[in-house]
Write a protein that holds these residues in place. Structure first.
Motif, PDB file in Angstrom:
ATOM      1  N   CYS A 290      -5.756  36.099 -30.661  1.00 52.42           N
ATOM      2  CA  CYS A 290      -5.081  36.924 -30.182  1.00 52.42           C
ATOM      3  C   CYS A 290      -4.809  36.994 -28.544  1.00 52.42           C
ATOM      4  O   CYS A 290      -5.306  37.866 -27.839  1.00 52.42           O
ATOM      5  CB  CYS A 290      -4.888  38.346 -30.615  1.00 52.42           C
ATOM      6  N   TYR A 292      -1.932  37.055 -25.325  1.00 53.42           N
ATOM      7  CA  TYR A 292      -0.586  37.228 -25.095  1.00 53.42           C
ATOM      8  C   TYR A 292      -0.467  36.887 -23.713  1.00 53.42           C
ATOM      9  O   TYR A 292      -1.307  37.058 -22.649  1.00 53.42           O
ATOM     10  CB  TYR A 292      -0.351  38.782 -25.266  1.00 53.42           C
ATOM     11  N   VAL A 296       3.917  38.023 -25.511  1.00 53.54           N
ATOM     12  CA  VAL A 296       4.269  37.155 -26.541  1.00 53.54           C
ATOM     13  C   VAL A 296       2.937  36.131 -26.784  1.00 53.54           C
ATOM     14  O   VAL A 296       2.420  35.674 -25.893  1.00 53.54           O
ATOM     15  CB  VAL A 296       5.165  36.002 -26.113  1.00 53.54           C
ATOM     16  N   LYS A 297       2.481  36.177 -28.112  1.00 53.03           N
ATOM     17  CA  LYS A 297       1.496  35.560 -28.563  1.00 53.03           C
ATOM     18  C   LYS A 297       1.398  34.048 -28.120  1.00 53.03           C
ATOM     19  O   LYS A 297       2.510  33.421 -28.381  1.00 53.03           O
ATOM     20  CB  LYS A 297       1.150  35.533 -30.191  1.00 53.03           C
ATOM     21  N   PRO A 300       1.201  31.259 -32.164  1.00 49.56           N
ATOM     22  CA  PRO A 300       1.809  32.174 -33.087  1.00 49.56           C
ATOM     23  C   PRO A 300       1.108  32.157 -34.259  1.00 49.56           C
ATOM     24  O   PRO A 300       0.488  31.147 -34.861  1.00 49.56           O
ATOM     25  CB  PRO A 300       3.232  31.157 -33.371  1.00 49.56           C
ATOM     26  N   SER A 336       5.316  35.844 -39.992  1.00 51.72           N
ATOM     27  CA  SER A 336       4.932  35.697 -38.625  1.00 51.72           C
ATOM     28  C   SER A 336       5.897  34.859 -37.842  1.00 51.72           C
ATOM     29  O   SER A 336       6.001  35.207 -36.734  1.00 51.72           O
ATOM     30  CB  SER A 336       3.478  34.739 -38.835  1.00 51.72           C
ATOM     31  N   SER A 337       6.548  33.915 -38.521  1.00 49.07           N
ATOM     32  CA  SER A 337       7.871  33.490 -37.682  1.00 49.07           C
ATOM     33  C   SER A 337       8.869  34.471 -37.157  1.00 49.07           C
ATOM     34  O   SER A 337       9.131  34.398 -36.180  1.00 49.07           O
ATOM     35  CB  SER A 337       8.354  32.273 -38.591  1.00 49.07           C
ATOM     36  N   TYR A 340       7.519  36.424 -34.242  1.00 53.67           N
ATOM     37  CA  TYR A 340       7.331  35.631 -32.937  1.00 53.67           C
ATOM     38  C   TYR A 340       8.527  35.399 -32.474  1.00 53.67           C
ATOM     39  O   TYR A 340       9.011  35.502 -31.391  1.00 53.67           O
ATOM     40  CB  TYR A 340       6.568  34.155 -33.389  1.00 53.67           C
ATOM     41  N   THR A 343      10.247  38.578 -30.990  1.00 58.11           N
ATOM     42  CA  THR A 343       9.612  38.906 -29.650  1.00 58.11           C
ATOM     43  C   THR A 343      10.112  38.197 -28.699  1.00 58.11           C
ATOM     44  O   THR A 343      10.498  38.555 -27.674  1.00 58.11           O
ATOM     45  CB  THR A 343       8.135  39.018 -29.940  1.00 58.11           C
ATOM     46  N   THR A 368       5.767  43.459 -37.452  1.00 61.65           N
ATOM     47  CA  THR A 368       4.186  43.238 -37.197  1.00 61.65           C
ATOM     48  C   THR A 368       3.259  43.994 -38.198  1.00 61.65           C
ATOM     49  O   THR A 368       2.223  43.384 -38.505  1.00 61.65           O
ATOM     50  CB  THR A 368       3.873  43.710 -35.746  1.00 61.65           C
ATOM     51  N   ASN A 430      -3.343  44.057 -33.952  1.00 60.76           N
ATOM     52  CA  ASN A 430      -2.097  43.277 -33.648  1.00 60.76           C
ATOM     53  C   ASN A 430      -0.895  44.488 -33.558  1.00 60.76           C
ATOM     54  O   ASN A 430      -0.368  44.497 -32.689  1.00 60.76           O
ATOM     55  CB  ASN A 430      -1.810  42.370 -34.829  1.00 60.76           C
TER      56      ASN A 430
END
Length: 486
Positions: A290, A292, A296-297, A300, A336-337, A340, A343, A368, A430
């Motif tokens: 994790c 950032y 933004v991660k 991803p 998750s997509s 991402y 974000t 999230t 997260n």
């Protein structure tokens, strides 16, 4: 992986692998990804690696090359993620402070030089011994299995006529190196040419620590210079494989040798499949970091889920829970997509009003939460799949005494419990990061938000460490049970 023999013992697949490896690269950009070529090359030589130790060494070397090549794309992503056009100007960091961007776009040249040089060095260290072992292994197989094409030498005939006597004399000249030795030396020349063509233009950065005005021209010029070498290498390697395929006696002999090896060692392919699938889990775990950048991660979450999905596919013959894991991973990847890209869109769109931004960030927070819930579900199903493998393919299957069985099971459960707690904490971390960095989050304890990235990173590192350690124990237990080191 499963004991099946490739067509022509892999020599039909090799030219396709070389197709992904012959082209020159533009800095870190590779039009035909090399890691695909190394994957295909490993698949091509796996049968040969099972019957020849030198080729097995090359197989291990090309596995390392896959990682080196894949890391190029990671470095490219990181390079463009960390370089900020706003460097040198005040940037609001989400707290009451204003900070200055750490990187400037002009420093891109130094970053490219660093990565190109490091990866070039890694390629030389990994690829040269790997190709050497491959060709030496082929020479060894040819010597003991009636291989003629491998030792083929070019023979030239010349006729000379004596002017006085008119007598004709035929001179036969044989080349010093055989076909395999020529292939090896040409391969070494290609690797050195590719590395130098990548590194030399970037060395101009050392003059002013910025990009040289004509660096693009230098890159293109060197690419054009090595294109003939690349094309020649690919044609020669394709012809080399074709000549070996036509050596039917040699192909038949090594095919028979492989069949005998496969029949005598069926457990080898079971262990290989298990180790490959579980190792993919370790890769997926490493991708859970994790970290950032601009909220933004960097990595991803859907990449973790995709790798885990393929891990479940590999292990489908060893656990009935593989389908549940694959479905959960697919859903996790989808959620998750959504997180991402939502974000990225949120921070890229500066035209939103306060109410729109508030709504958009709440949507991200909700997604999230859903991602974290799916992560925990996916993780628990993965643990259940690992337990199915552990109780069948480790010494616990031989534990006849109830006390011994309980002891082995307790050992696994303790490790699984630690990993589960770490996974839950990471999932909560997260959500915590997104929540405390909400534009409308208000608290009198500023460190909760100021150190959120450090706290989240630390929790993810703890999770990765715990899971890698316990999955590594499972791999070692499998190797010990079968007395094999794959």
């Amino acid at each position: 992986m499963d004991g099946r023999m490739k067509k022509n013992v892999g020599f039909s697949l090799m030219p396709l692998a070389f197709l992904f490896l012959f082209e020159p690269r533009y800095t870190l950009i590779d039009p035909l990804p090399d890691f695909i070529g190394y994957l295909l090359l490993c698949a091509a030589i796996i049968n040969l690696a099972d019957i020849n130790p030198r080729i097995y060494e090359s197989f291990l070397g090309f596995r390392k090359a896959i990682l080196v090549s894949a890391l190029k794309y990671v470095s490219l992503y990181l390079l463009y993620s960390f370089v900020s056009e706003s460097a040198g100007t005040p940037v609001y960091d989400g707290s009451e402070n204003w900070v200055v961007g750490a990187f400037h776009e002009s420093e891109m040249a130094v970053g490219i030089l660093l990565f190109v040089f490091v990866f070039g060095l890694f390629e030389l260290v990994v690829l040269l011994p790997a190709y050497r072992s491959l060709f030496e292994g082929l020479l060894s197989l040819g010597m003991y299995n009636d291989g003629t094409a491998i030792y083929l030498k070019k023979i030239t005939k010349r006729e000379r006529i004596d002017k006085k006597t008119g007598k004709k004399t035929v001179y036969i000249r044989e080349s010093k190196r055989n076909l395999t030795e020529k292939a090896f030396f040409l391969t070494v020349f290609l690797i050195l040419s590719q590395v130098l063509a990548n590194v030399l233009p970037e060395l101009t950065t050392l003059v002013t620590n910025t990009s040289y005005e004509f660096v693009v021209h230098l890159r293109v010029l060197l690419i054009f210079l090595i294109v003939p070498v690349c094309i020649t290498w690919f044609i020669r390697m394709a012809v080399y494989c074709a000549k070996i395929r036509k050596d039917t006696v040699f192909i038949a002999n090594i095919a028979q040798k492989y069949r005998i090896q496969a029949e005598q060692n069926p457990e080898l392919y079971t262990v290989r499949r298990l180790i490959t699938g579980i190792s993919a889990m370790i890769v997926a775990t490493m991708l859970c970091l994790c970290l950032y950048v601009n909220d933004v991660k960097v990595i991803p979450g859907f990449i973790f889920a995709i790798v885990l999905f393929f891990s479940a596919i590999i292990l489908r013959k060893n656990s009935r829970k593989w389908l549940a894991v694959a479905i959960a991973a697919a859903v996790n990847s989808t959620v998750s997509s959504a997180v991402y890209f939502a974000t990225v869109k949120f921070f890229a769109d500066s035209s939103m009003s306060n109410s729109e931004a508030y709504t958009a960030y709440n949507i991200i927070l909700g997604l999230t939460v859903a991602e974290s819930v799916m992560f925990i579900i996916t993780f628990c199903l993965t643990l259940a799949m690992i337990w199915d493998i552990y109780k069948i393919h480790t010494d616990i299957c031989f534990a006849r005494e109830q006390r011994s069985y309980k002891s082995e099971r307790s050992y696994f459960i303790k490790g699984a419990a630690v990993c589960t707690v770490a996974a839950v904490l990471m999932a909560l971390a997260n959500v915590y990061y997104i929540y405390v960095n909400h534009p409308y989050f208000i608290t009198s304890v500023r460190w909760i938000a100021d150190y959120s990235s450090v706290i989240t990173l630390g929790i993810s590192l703890a999770f990765i460490g715990a899971l890698v350690y316990n999955i590594g124990n499972v791999i070692n237990a499998i190797k010990f049970r079968y007395k094999l080191d794959v």
